[in-house]
Motif scaffolding. Structure first.
Motif, PDB file in Angstrom:
ATOM      1  N   GLY A  75     -29.529  57.600  -2.485  1.00 18.86           N
ATOM      2  CA  GLY A  75     -30.072  56.737  -1.442  1.00 18.86           C
ATOM      3  C   GLY A  75     -31.408  56.128  -1.818  1.00 18.86           C
ATOM      4  N   GLN A  76     -32.004  55.452  -0.852  1.00 21.04           N
ATOM      5  CA  GLN A  76     -33.267  54.745  -1.042  1.00 21.04           C
ATOM      6  C   GLN A  76     -34.370  55.662  -1.565  1.00 21.04           C
ATOM      7  N   TYR A 140     -24.720  58.068  -0.812  1.00 21.46           N
ATOM      8  CA  TYR A 140     -25.506  58.502   0.340  1.00 21.46           C
ATOM      9  C   TYR A 140     -26.392  57.353   0.828  1.00 21.46           C
ATOM     10  N   SER A 141     -26.444  57.140   2.129  1.00 25.89           N
ATOM     11  CA  SER A 141     -27.295  56.132   2.754  1.00 25.89           C
ATOM     12  C   SER A 141     -26.987  54.753   2.168  1.00 25.89           C
ATOM     13  N   ASN A 142     -28.003  54.032   1.640  1.00 23.28           N
ATOM     14  CA  ASN A 142     -27.680  52.726   1.083  1.00 23.28           C
ATOM     15  C   ASN A 142     -26.771  52.846  -0.135  1.00 23.28           C
ATOM     16  N   GLU A 164     -21.533  58.926   2.757  1.00 23.52           N
ATOM     17  CA  GLU A 164     -22.442  59.821   3.480  1.00 23.52           C
ATOM     18  C   GLU A 164     -23.478  58.999   4.235  1.00 23.52           C
ATOM     19  N   ASP A 165     -23.419  59.045   5.552  1.00 20.97           N
ATOM     20  CA  ASP A 165     -24.417  58.395   6.403  1.00 20.97           C
ATOM     21  C   ASP A 165     -24.690  56.946   5.996  1.00 20.97           C
ATOM     22  N   PRO A 166     -23.646  56.120   5.883  1.00 18.71           N
ATOM     23  CA  PRO A 166     -23.872  54.731   5.465  1.00 18.71           C
ATOM     24  C   PRO A 166     -24.451  53.887   6.602  1.00 18.71           C
ATOM     25  N   PRO A 167     -25.550  53.178   6.377  1.00 19.89           N
ATOM     26  CA  PRO A 167     -26.133  52.339   7.429  1.00 19.89           C
ATOM     27  C   PRO A 167     -25.415  50.990   7.524  1.00 19.89           C
ATOM     28  N   ALA A 181     -34.519  53.657  10.432  1.00 20.49           N
ATOM     29  CA  ALA A 181     -34.735  53.245   9.042  1.00 20.49           C
ATOM     30  C   ALA A 181     -35.690  52.057   8.964  1.00 20.49           C
ATOM     31  N   THR A 185     -39.198  53.114   7.461  1.00 22.63           N
ATOM     32  CA  THR A 185     -39.206  52.822   6.028  1.00 22.63           C
ATOM     33  C   THR A 185     -39.458  51.352   5.724  1.00 22.63           C
TER      34      THR A 185
END
Length: 270
Positions: A75-76, A140-142, A164-167, A181, A185
């Motif tokens: 992720g980020q 994960y995430s982005n 996993e937890d995609p925005p 987010a 962030t």
């Protein structure tokens, strides 16, 4: 008199025990990465690089075995080592490839690469030319947004995908400015990029982070000042805050290998 002496001795013992406990707590926080290194050593993870025909570089970690391939996308502000603690378990069933996304770690830092299609297409190339067989892609995430792109356009070498937890809400901007987010962030990151940068990113973030304003507003200026003082003493090292749990600030370890222009692509939804 004797009672006073006993009380003083008890106080000294409590103070000594407290000092020892706090020292252990501080040491473990500062050396949080030790367990990551231990996990990477346990699975014999090796760091490698591949240069694409375009000249771009993808840096990655690999756990080699005869198992089916699994591509991990962090992720980020992460790097491939983010996955270290789960590699010993994953390595029992998977041949692991964990990449540094462009703008992170030791992969190419070039603003022209910080787009979903570019990074996604290059990871599809990576699967076809480095892995060379059907691969499960997990992000994960982005990184999960990128994994979804790779799964959609990767063709026959995509065996499956884990998000996993995609925005995904952020891709069109619905409710984006009200999201955690954005507030915690991307808005602070954008504002920092536009600032005169008189303080380091870590101090700036701690002074403006959303969670800090919600839960520790009065404490955050002092914590930010501490981060700045640490940075001033160790300008080439990641900021460490021993009196706070490392789970709060461990991402600072990776910030020194992060291109802040990458975050702008999320801020402006491009």
């Amino acid at each position: 008199m004797r009672v006073i002496k006993i009380i003083l001795i008890i106080i000294l013992i409590i103070a000594a025990v407290g000092t020892i406990v706090f020292s252990i707590y501080w040491y473990r926080n500062i050396h949080w990465y030790n367990k990551y290194e231990k996990a990477l050593h346990e699975v014999h993870a090796t760091e490698k690089q591949i240069t694409l025909p375009t000249g771009s570089i993808i840096n990655y970690g690999e756990v080699e075995n005869d198992k089916p391939p699994l591509l991990l996308i962090h992720g980020q502000m992460g790097i491939w080592e983010d996955y270290a603690l789960v590699m010993p378990e994953l390595g029992k069933k998977w041949h692991i490839y964990a990449v540094d996304v462009y703008g992170h770690g030791e992969s190419s830092h070039d603003e022209s690469l910080y787009y979903l299609g570019v990074n996604g297409d290059d990871l599809i190339w990576f699967i076809n030319n480095v892995i060379g067989k059907p691969t499960v892609v997990a992000g994960y995430s982005n990184g999960a947004i990128t994994a979804a792109y790779v799964a959609a356009y990767g063709g026959g070498n995509i065996a499956g995908v884990v998000l996993e937890d995609p925005p995904v809400f952020s891709t069109e901007g619905e409710g984006w400015e009200d999201s955690f987010a954005y507030k915690d962030t991307y808005k602070p990151l954008h504002d920092y990029n536009k600032s005169d940068k008189t303080e380091c990113w870590e101090a700036y973030y701690l002074r403006h982070c959303y969670w800090g304003q919600l839960y520790m507003k009065n404490a955050m200026p002092g914590i930010a000042d501490y981060a700045q003082k640490y940075h001033d003493k160790h300008p080439d090292a990641a900021v460490k805050i021993g009196y706070l749990p490392s789970s709060i600030w461990y991402v600072f370890e990776y910030a020194i290998e992060y291109d802040f222009a990458y975050g702008e692509r999320f801020y402006d939804l491009s």
